[in-house]
Design an enzyme around this catalytic site. Structure first.
Site, PDB file in Angstrom:
ATOM      1  CB  THR A 192      -0.891   0.028   1.266  1.00  5.22           C
ATOM      2  OG1 THR A 192      -1.721  -1.117   1.235  1.00  5.22           O
ATOM      3  CG2 THR A 192      -1.761   1.263   1.332  1.00  5.22           C
ATOM      4  CG  ASP A 239      -1.581  -6.611  -2.466  1.00  2.00           C
ATOM      5  OD1 ASP A 239      -2.429  -5.720  -2.432  1.00  2.00           O
ATOM      6  OD2 ASP A 239      -1.455  -7.482  -1.572  1.00  2.00           O
ATOM      7  CB  SER A 289      -2.080 -10.860  -1.260  1.00  3.72           C
ATOM      8  OG  SER A 289      -2.596 -10.070  -0.222  1.00  3.72           O
ATOM      9  CG  ASP A 312      -2.526  -7.610   3.344  1.00  3.63           C
ATOM     10  OD1 ASP A 312      -2.834  -6.875   4.299  1.00  3.63           O
ATOM     11  OD2 ASP A 312      -3.117  -7.571   2.245  1.00  3.63           O
ATOM     12  CD  GLN A 338      -7.451 -22.669  16.824  1.00  2.00           C
ATOM     13  OE1 GLN A 338      -8.398 -22.043  17.269  1.00  2.00           O
ATOM     14  NE2 GLN A 338      -7.579 -23.839  16.240  1.00  2.00           N
ATOM     15  CB  CYS A 339      -3.842 -18.172  22.254  1.00  2.66           C
ATOM     16  SG  CYS A 339      -5.178 -19.126  22.944  1.00  2.66           S
TER      17      CYS A 339
END
Ligand code: ASP
Length: 343
Positions: free
Chosen positions: A16, A60, A62, A93, A279-280
């Site tokens: 960006t 970008d 991604s 990202d 996952q935390c």
């Protein structure tokens, strides 16, 4: 004697930070490094030599891939002796993945490699780009007793300098887009840049080694209540699969029913490396603390301690790319190679 000018290489991969809005479609698309620099006239006031290297075309993040991580590491390696530090402009990202990968690819790093970007393009009035780039360049050039103050791969965003392989993007809206829950900030930029010297890695006396291979035969499996064992089975049967990052609950917990554990057991027996991360976003895996993780331990699943998923992915690609035997990889996964986990 005249003091030598600090030299910083600004590497522009995209993101960006350097995008402009297409007049017809309104979609954000990358523009050139020169145009970015033109929007930050303050840079000349440093009195540094700032050279640029631009990926063509800028992307970008991604669209980032391991091949480009290797290319980035190679560019840094080839220019290592000519600069005091490196600033990599990158989309936010996948910045945490790139920072993690670079930390493994660049062994014995003695100079700063600072990844930064912005949430708003540099040509937008309220952009966060200028500040992020200016501070990153200042940190990349910062020295103490002729040595780099921060000889690490870092992420700098909105006043915070983090160890790159401890970061994750946690906010798609705020300027404060990154976090590092399991490791303290390396520096904070306010009126002064305050370096947290006690937590910054020591500069290596050894020669820089730039690694050049990453193996992408891995997968991430995130558990959810109701995970279908057949789904696990089909993932583990993927041709060429060598390792899986298993995102479990809490301190590394998973269901205890046989139907769920069976595919894991089969995969482990086949020699697929299973790495348990939580996952935390804060805290660590502690296999065996609960009944719901004891079984994972006995199957031979490796604890990823407090590694982020982003780092777990990069570390597996790196270790597999180095062609170590499976037993060595399992050992190295549990050791801190670049400060990526707390032992
Ligand atoms: N999509 C953009 C990218 O990662 C977002 C950003 O730069 O912050 O390239």
């Amino acid at each position: 004697m005249k003091k030598e000018k600090a030299k910083v290489l600004l590497i522009y991969t995209g993101g960006t930070v350097g995008m402009v809005q297409d007049e017809k479609t309104g979609v954000l698309k990358p523009f050139s490094l020169d145009s970015i620099i033109n929007y930050i006239p303050e840079l000349s006031r440093f009195g540094f030599r700032i050279d640029g290297y631009s990926f063509n075309p800028p992307i970008d993040s991604s669209n980032m891939k391991p091949e480009i991580w290797i290319q980035l590491a190679d560019i840094i390696g080839k220019n290592y002796n000519n600069y005091d530090g490196f600033v990599v402009l990158h989309g936010s990202d996948t910045m945490a993945y790139t920072a993690s990968a670079l930390s493994f690819l660049l062994e014995n790093l003695g100079k700063p490699v600072i990844l930064t970007g912005s949430q708003l393009p540099v040509n937008v009035l309220r952009s966060d780009a200028q500040e992020n780039i200016i501070v990153s360049i200042e940190i990349a050039a910062a020295k103490q007793n002729a040595k780099a103050k921060v000889p690490e791969v870092c992420v700098y965003f909105e006043n915070h300098l983090y160890r790159g392989n401890r970061t994750y993007k946690h906010n798609a809206e705020n300027f404060d887009a990154f976090n590092s829950s399991n490791y303290p900030e390396l520096a904070t930029a306010g009126v002064h840049i305050k370096y947290n010297n006690g937590v910054i890695a020591k500069s290596s006396a050894k020669k820089l080694v730039v690694h050049q291979s990453l193996d992408t035969n891995i997968a991430i499996v995130k558990l959810f209540p109701g995970t279908n064992p057949a789904l696990l089975e089909s993932i583990f049967n993927t041709k060429g699969l060598k390792a899986v990052v298993l995102e479990t609950y809490g301190t590394g917990n998973a269901p205890t029913d046989k139907a769920f554990l069976k595919p894991l057991e089969k995969a482990a027996k086949k020699g697929i490396i299973l790495l348990n991360v939580t996952q935390c976003r804060a805290g660590a895996v502690q296999q065996g603390r609960y009944e719901t993780s004891a079984e994972l331990k006995s199957i031979g699943i490796i604890s990823g301690a407090d590694m982020t998923t982003e780092t777990a992915v990069a570390k597996l690609m790196f270790l597999l790319g180095e062609n170590y035997p499976v037993a060595s990889i399992k050992k190295l996964l549990q050791q801190s190679l670049r400060g990526e986990l707390t032992v």
